[in-house]
Design a protein around this motif. Structure first.
Motif, PDB file in Angstrom:
ATOM      1  N   VAL A 137      68.209   7.802  16.464  1.00  0.00           N
ATOM      2  CA  VAL A 137      67.966   6.540  15.758  1.00  0.00           C
ATOM      3  C   VAL A 137      67.971   5.375  16.745  1.00  0.00           C
ATOM      4  CG1 VAL A 137      68.895   4.911  14.065  1.00  0.00           C
ATOM      5  CG2 VAL A 137      68.895   7.367  13.560  1.00  0.00           C
ATOM      6  N   PHE A 138      68.954   5.340  17.641  1.00  0.00           N
ATOM      7  CA  PHE A 138      69.030   4.263  18.630  1.00  0.00           C
ATOM      8  C   PHE A 138      67.810   4.256  19.549  1.00  0.00           C
ATOM      9  CE2 PHE A 138      73.841   4.055  18.132  1.00  0.00           C
ATOM     10  CZ  PHE A 138      73.812   2.782  17.573  1.00  0.00           C
ATOM     11  N   GLU A 139      67.332   5.458  19.884  1.00  0.00           N
ATOM     12  CA  GLU A 139      66.152   5.558  20.747  1.00  0.00           C
ATOM     13  C   GLU A 139      64.959   4.850  20.108  1.00  0.00           C
ATOM     14  OE1 GLU A 139      63.242   9.139  22.223  1.00  0.00           O
ATOM     15  OE2 GLU A 139      65.405   9.557  22.152  1.00  0.00           O
ATOM     16  N   GLU A 152      62.767   0.774  20.521  1.00  0.00           N
ATOM     17  CA  GLU A 152      61.317   0.551  20.483  1.00  0.00           C
ATOM     18  C   GLU A 152      60.941  -0.456  19.398  1.00  0.00           C
ATOM     19  OE1 GLU A 152      59.259   4.241  19.985  1.00  0.00           O
ATOM     20  OE2 GLU A 152      60.583   5.322  21.372  1.00  0.00           O
ATOM     21  N   PHE A 153      61.636  -0.396  18.250  1.00  0.00           N
ATOM     22  CA  PHE A 153      61.272  -1.228  17.109  1.00  0.00           C
ATOM     23  C   PHE A 153      61.939  -2.596  17.119  1.00  0.00           C
ATOM     24  CE2 PHE A 153      61.074   3.089  14.728  1.00  0.00           C
ATOM     25  CZ  PHE A 153      59.809   3.334  15.239  1.00  0.00           C
ATOM     26  N   GLY A 154      62.908  -2.788  18.024  1.00  0.00           N
ATOM     27  CA  GLY A 154      63.608  -4.066  18.074  1.00  0.00           C
ATOM     28  C   GLY A 154      64.628  -4.254  16.963  1.00  0.00           C
ATOM     29  N   TRP A 155      65.251  -3.153  16.518  1.00  0.00           N
ATOM     30  CA  TRP A 155      66.245  -3.212  15.466  1.00  0.00           C
ATOM     31  C   TRP A 155      67.660  -3.396  16.032  1.00  0.00           C
ATOM     32  CZ3 TRP A 155      65.086   1.979  12.478  1.00  0.00           C
ATOM     33  CH2 TRP A 155      63.839   1.896  11.852  1.00  0.00           C
ATOM     34  N   ARG A 156      68.535  -3.881  15.179  1.00  0.00           N
ATOM     35  CA  ARG A 156      69.978  -3.768  15.393  1.00  0.00           C
ATOM     36  C   ARG A 156      70.470  -2.692  14.424  1.00  0.00           C
ATOM     37  NH1 ARG A 156      73.850  -8.766  13.923  1.00  0.00           N
ATOM     38  NH2 ARG A 156      72.642  -8.540  11.987  1.00  0.00           N
ATOM     39  N   ARG A 207      65.238  10.535  15.193  1.00  0.00           N
ATOM     40  CA  ARG A 207      63.959   9.865  15.463  1.00  0.00           C
ATOM     41  C   ARG A 207      63.086   9.855  14.211  1.00  0.00           C
ATOM     42  NH1 ARG A 207      63.569  13.714  20.006  1.00  0.00           N
ATOM     43  NH2 ARG A 207      64.455  12.794  21.902  1.00  0.00           N
ATOM     44  N   LEU A 208      63.016  11.010  13.531  1.00  0.00           N
ATOM     45  CA  LEU A 208      62.171  11.111  12.341  1.00  0.00           C
ATOM     46  C   LEU A 208      62.666  10.192  11.225  1.00  0.00           C
ATOM     47  CD1 LEU A 208      61.634  14.982  12.226  1.00  0.00           C
ATOM     48  CD2 LEU A 208      59.930  13.248  12.834  1.00  0.00           C
ATOM     49  N   ALA A 209      63.990  10.107  11.070  1.00  0.00           N
ATOM     50  CA  ALA A 209      64.549   9.223  10.051  1.00  0.00           C
ATOM     51  C   ALA A 209      64.202   7.767  10.359  1.00  0.00           C
ATOM     52  CB  ALA A 209      66.065   9.408   9.974  1.00  0.00           C
TER      53      ALA A 209
END
Length: 382
Positions: free
Chosen positions: A22-24, A28-32, A234-236
């Protein structure tokens, strides 16, 4: 900044890999990403939703036996990892591919020539445990084998070991047992000790998760299938990103992840000898081959002349001592190559080879490809 909650039981074991995935993607998406561990708080989930005001939430549900109350989330997008039974079919979810796990376990056990087969479920009736059992029964039926199933819920480990001991003694031996996870496999190993059944000659065991703490500290050490938990994360995250971006395609709400590899240990590794020195030598190679172990170290452990040690080792395993060491290193190299986040230059030292050039020559002699090309082909196939 977009905030996404990741809710799990404890940040341990397989959950570490899931949130790493998820962190990976979050980078890429710029999330916290805010991680909430259910077992470390008594606060209701609604409190965390109200505090952080997230754009979405990823729910790791492996230990849940009841559906999540979605009212706690106020209508924000949700993604489930291994949702419990009773969860609506139309949710966004990522599940472990039970069929591929079961086929891998069946293949490992069938090559031992077992007289019967069995499945032992987890201590709670979860959807993933039930599905693994059904898939294992189906995989064996395709090859003309029947399968006994033990899915009773339990809490007391000694009590379940006694029950399993009685149950195993009723099955034709050798029996190949697929366990829902490594913790269940550990109880089967304990049952074998109580029933004075030898493993793997009487009972062969395959678990799931490749939890090193459990597998390496159980006697015998447990062979286990390692699912690609990082890919689950990653898929989630991908499903969450598509919801937040409004880019969800019709019908694409469910994705699954499969196994990375099977780590073969004593519970399925039959060695044709009663010589404990050779058995322990095989076990040390499995544990230490990637840490600079040399054939001379094993010969010293066996305590015989080089010629005699090699002769007895080959008679028991069909391989030379160096051949066994190289097989373990090769298997680990392939496992690492399947993870694109691991630099190829890192793999040489990690697997115990002394130089990049030797590793690359050895790998090409085994596969006909360079490590880089093998990685491209393997990850594309996955």
């Amino acid at each position: 900044m977009t905030t996404v909650l990741f809710i799990t039981d404890l940040h341990t074991g397989t959950h570490v890999l899931e949130i790493s995935g998820v962190f990976e993607r979050a980078a890429e998406f710029g999330w916290r990403v805010i991680e909430i561990e259910r077992d470390r708080t008594t606060s209701p989930l609604k409190d965390f939703v109200d505090t952080w005001n997230p754009s979405g939430c990823i729910l790791e549900c492996g230990n849940l036996t009841q559906p999540v109350d979605t009212r706690d989330f106020g209508g924000i997008p949700l993604v489930y990892i291994d949702p419990p039974e009773g969860t609506p079919d139309d949710v966004f979810k990522v599940t472990n591919n039970s069929e591929s796990l079961a086929r891998k376990a069946a293949t490992e056990l069938e090559h031992l020539g077992c007289a019967s087969y069995a499945y032992v479920g987890w201590c709670r009736r979860t959807s993933w445990s039930v599905n693994r059992g059904k898939a294992f029964v189906k995989a064996l039926a395709e090859h003309g084998h029947s399968c006994a199933v033990h899915e009773a819920e339990w809490q007391d480990t000694f009590a379940i070991q006694k029950k399993l001991a009685k149950w195993l003694l009723k099955l034709r031996r050798p029996v190949g047992v697929f366990a829902a996870n490594d913790y269940a496999a550990q109880q089967i190993a304990g049952a074998c000790a109580l029933a004075e059944l030898e493993c793997p000659t009487d009972v062969a065991i395959v678990g799931v998760d490749n939890d090193m703490l459990v597998c390496e500290n159980t006697f015998p050490s447990i062979s286990s299938i390692e699912p690609d938990f990082r890919e689950a994360g990653r898929l989630a995250a991908d499903l969450m990103h598509e919801q937040l971006d409004g880019a969800v395609k019709s019908g694409e709400r469910h994705r699954s992840f499969g196994p990375l590899t099977l780590a073969r240990r004593q519970s399925t590794r039959a060695v044709k000898t009663g010589d404990r020195r050779i058995i322990m030598a095989v076990e040390r190679i499995r544990r230490d081959a990637c840490f600079g172990l040399k054939a001379a170290d094993i010969i010293a452990d066996i305590g015989l002349s080089r010629r005699l040690a090699e002769r007895r080792f080959r008679a028991a395993t069909g391989k030379t001592i160096l051949g066994e060491i190289n097989d373990v290193r090769f298997a680990e190299a392939k496992r690492l190559l399947r993870d694109n986040t691991v630099p190829i230059g890192f793999i040489t030292g990690k697997c115990g080879w002394e130089s990049d050039s030797y590793f690359k020559r050895f790998f090409k002699s085994r596969t006909g490809m360079t490590p880089r090309n093998w990685r491209k082909q393997a990850t594309k196939a996955d």
